[in-house]
Write a protein that holds these residues in place. Structure first.
Motif, PDB file in Angstrom:
ATOM      1  N   TRP A   1     -67.437  -3.330  50.970  1.00 36.22           N
ATOM      2  CA  TRP A   1     -67.009  -3.019  49.607  1.00 36.22           C
ATOM      3  C   TRP A   1     -65.790  -2.101  49.594  1.00 36.22           C
ATOM      4  O   TRP A   1     -64.943  -2.189  48.703  1.00 36.22           O
ATOM      5  CB  TRP A   1     -68.146  -2.354  48.836  1.00 36.22           C
ATOM      6  N   LEU A   2     -65.712  -1.221  50.574  1.00 32.23           N
ATOM      7  CA  LEU A   2     -64.593  -0.287  50.664  1.00 32.23           C
ATOM      8  C   LEU A   2     -63.382  -0.887  51.383  1.00 32.23           C
ATOM      9  O   LEU A   2     -62.374  -0.204  51.584  1.00 32.23           O
ATOM     10  CB  LEU A   2     -65.024   0.987  51.394  1.00 32.23           C
ATOM     11  N   SER A   3     -63.502  -2.153  51.782  1.00 34.44           N
ATOM     12  CA  SER A   3     -62.419  -2.869  52.480  1.00 34.44           C
ATOM     13  C   SER A   3     -62.027  -2.196  53.790  1.00 34.44           C
ATOM     14  O   SER A   3     -60.841  -2.157  54.159  1.00 34.44           O
ATOM     15  CB  SER A   3     -61.193  -3.009  51.565  1.00 34.44           C
TER      16      SER A   3
ATOM     17  N   GLU B   1     -77.153   5.139  45.710  1.00 32.93           N
ATOM     18  CA  GLU B   1     -77.295   3.967  46.579  1.00 32.93           C
ATOM     19  C   GLU B   1     -77.021   4.358  48.037  1.00 32.93           C
ATOM     20  O   GLU B   1     -77.725   3.919  48.952  1.00 32.93           O
ATOM     21  CB  GLU B   1     -76.346   2.863  46.133  1.00 32.93           C
ATOM     22  N   VAL B   2     -75.992   5.164  48.230  1.00 32.52           N
ATOM     23  CA  VAL B   2     -75.680   5.636  49.581  1.00 32.52           C
ATOM     24  C   VAL B   2     -76.834   6.457  50.128  1.00 32.52           C
ATOM     25  O   VAL B   2     -77.227   6.307  51.296  1.00 32.52           O
ATOM     26  CB  VAL B   2     -74.371   6.466  49.561  1.00 32.52           C
ATOM     27  N   LEU B   3     -77.395   7.317  49.301  1.00 36.16           N
ATOM     28  CA  LEU B   3     -78.501   8.171  49.728  1.00 36.16           C
ATOM     29  C   LEU B   3     -79.678   7.337  50.222  1.00 36.16           C
ATOM     30  O   LEU B   3     -80.278   7.662  51.263  1.00 36.16           O
ATOM     31  CB  LEU B   3     -78.943   9.068  48.572  1.00 36.16           C
ATOM     32  N   ASP B   4     -80.012   6.277  49.521  1.00 34.28           N
ATOM     33  CA  ASP B   4     -81.127   5.425  49.932  1.00 34.28           C
ATOM     34  C   ASP B   4     -80.874   4.824  51.310  1.00 34.28           C
ATOM     35  O   ASP B   4     -81.787   4.774  52.161  1.00 34.28           O
ATOM     36  CB  ASP B   4     -81.345   4.308  48.905  1.00 34.28           C
TER      37      ASP B   4
ATOM     38  N   ASP C   1     -72.216  -3.262  60.237  1.00 25.02           N
ATOM     39  CA  ASP C   1     -72.486  -4.333  59.286  1.00 25.02           C
ATOM     40  C   ASP C   1     -72.925  -3.814  57.915  1.00 25.02           C
ATOM     41  O   ASP C   1     -73.326  -4.605  57.054  1.00 25.02           O
ATOM     42  CB  ASP C   1     -73.552  -5.276  59.838  1.00 25.02           C
ATOM     43  N   CYS C   2     -72.844  -2.513  57.688  1.00 27.27           N
ATOM     44  CA  CYS C   2     -73.256  -1.951  56.397  1.00 27.27           C
ATOM     45  C   CYS C   2     -72.360  -2.482  55.280  1.00 27.27           C
ATOM     46  O   CYS C   2     -71.133  -2.466  55.391  1.00 27.27           O
ATOM     47  CB  CYS C   2     -73.212  -0.424  56.441  1.00 27.27           C
ATOM     48  N   ILE C   3     -72.968  -2.925  54.195  1.00 27.03           N
ATOM     49  CA  ILE C   3     -72.231  -3.548  53.099  1.00 27.03           C
ATOM     50  C   ILE C   3     -71.245  -2.591  52.445  1.00 27.03           C
ATOM     51  O   ILE C   3     -70.209  -3.013  51.912  1.00 27.03           O
ATOM     52  CB  ILE C   3     -73.230  -4.107  52.048  1.00 27.03           C
TER      53      ILE C   3
END
Length: 341
Positions: free
Chosen positions: A179-181, A106-109, A173-175
């Motif tokens: 998620w990583l707080s 997912e990170v790669l995309d 603004d990356c989700i």
């Protein structure tokens, strides 16, 4: 009167104009012309090569990776992702897991979307290194690798190369950062525009180490101020907000209350303090500076250090950037700066 009450009392008697100051630039002198300086940046998208490998076929590609990347592969595998040495018996299995791990895909995309224009990144790096060679003509230009680290350290620096964790620069603004707080005040450091300034800062930190034999607030502020001064010379058009990692409101705040911040430092006798908690409250990452109240940004000690360096260089115009960076006694710089905000 307590230190916080004392500070807020001074704020209350200041003119309201302080809150609407124009953003005067913290720029240094007019930048030199560097277009004639030839720089050949070797930008290596290592993550693309690595993640193009089918996890189940990694063992078939290992020899090629060793030959292509050599010591870099060892450093990446051992120090960045903790997969072990490429010659270890469990290395292939560790790498197969890393490549097959769904979140990494997912990170790669996202990385491929954000960093699709590597030519633009190369142009920005080239311009920064043109300035670098202007001031440091005998220094080598490192190879620049791009890697995915699993959100580990932003930069890894060796004597001949530097490697960037691209997933650390996907935009505030990356989700993933939500998620990583990652706290909101730190997300602005994740801007894609921070890549080149952080590259240059990493080079400065690796070439000019902090002198911890004088580990007090003055020395820490001035060391960090030197790093920012270096970055400003390598990326002359960098906005102040990006240089200091402040919002526009925070930038206006430190410029409006610089004199008052300095008064607190002096009155509280913090300048030559070696107390770790005191130093952390001025220098460390935080949403605000404890001694200046919750409207202040964190790490204001970096800003004050930059202003001290600015004062020093104005009073000592014959000092070159190299000479400044080689000066490792912050007390001597402070005395010569005669900083008076």
């Amino acid at each position: 009167m307590s230190e916080n009450r004392s500070f807020w009392f001074r704020l209350l008697v200041l003119s309201p104009v302080a809150f609407v100051l124009l953003f005067n630039s913290c720029s240094c002198e007019r930048p030199p012309r560097v277009d004639h300086i030839e720089v050949d940046i070797n930008l290596i998208p290592f993550y693309e090569d690595l993640f193009s490998i089918n996890p189940d076929s990694f063992h078939l590609e290992l020899d090629r990776l060793k030959k292509t990347y050599g010591k870099y592969l060892e450093a990446y595998s051992l120090g960045v992702i903790g997969a072990g040495h490429p010659d270890d018996s469990d290395y292939v299995e560790n790498m197969r897991f890393f490549l097959d791990y769904e979140p990494n895909q997912e990170v790669l995309d996202t990385v491929r979307h954000v960093f699709h224009d590597k030519d633009a990144l190369k142009r920005e790096l080239t311009k920064a290194f043109q300035y670098y060679l202007y001031y440091f003509p005998d220094e080598p230009v490192p190879d620049i690798y791009l890697h995915i680290s699993g959100f580990n350290q932003n930069m890894v620096v060796d004597s001949t190369w530097l490697s960037i964790s691209v997933e650390q620069y996907l935009g505030a603004d990356c989700i993933f950062y939500e998620w990583l707080s990652v706290p909101m005040y730190l997300r602005r450091t994740k801007a894609t525009e921070k890549v080149v300034p952080d590259v240059m800062k990493a080079i400065a930190m690796s070439r000019y180490l902090y002198n911890d034999s004088i580990d007090d607030l003055a020395n820490q502020m001035i060391y960090n101020g030197k790093l920012l001064w270096f970055v400003k010379h390598m990326v002359p058009d960098i906005p102040d907000t990006l240089l200091f990692d402040f919002s526009k409101e925070e930038m206006a705040w430190v410029k409006g209350f610089e004199k008052d911040m300095w008064a607190v430092v002096v009155e509280q006798k913090h300048l030559f303090s070696t107390d770790r908690m005191t130093l952390q409250r001025y220098i460390g990452k935080s949403p605000f500076t404890f001694f200046f109240g919750q409207d202040s940004p964190g790490r204001t000690g970096h800003y004050i250090g930059y202003r001290i360096i600015q004062s020093f260089m104005r009073r000592n115009p014959d000092v070159t950037l190299r000479e400044l960076m080689e000066m490792d006694n912050g007390h001597e710089i402070f005395a010569a700066a005669r900083y008076r905000p």
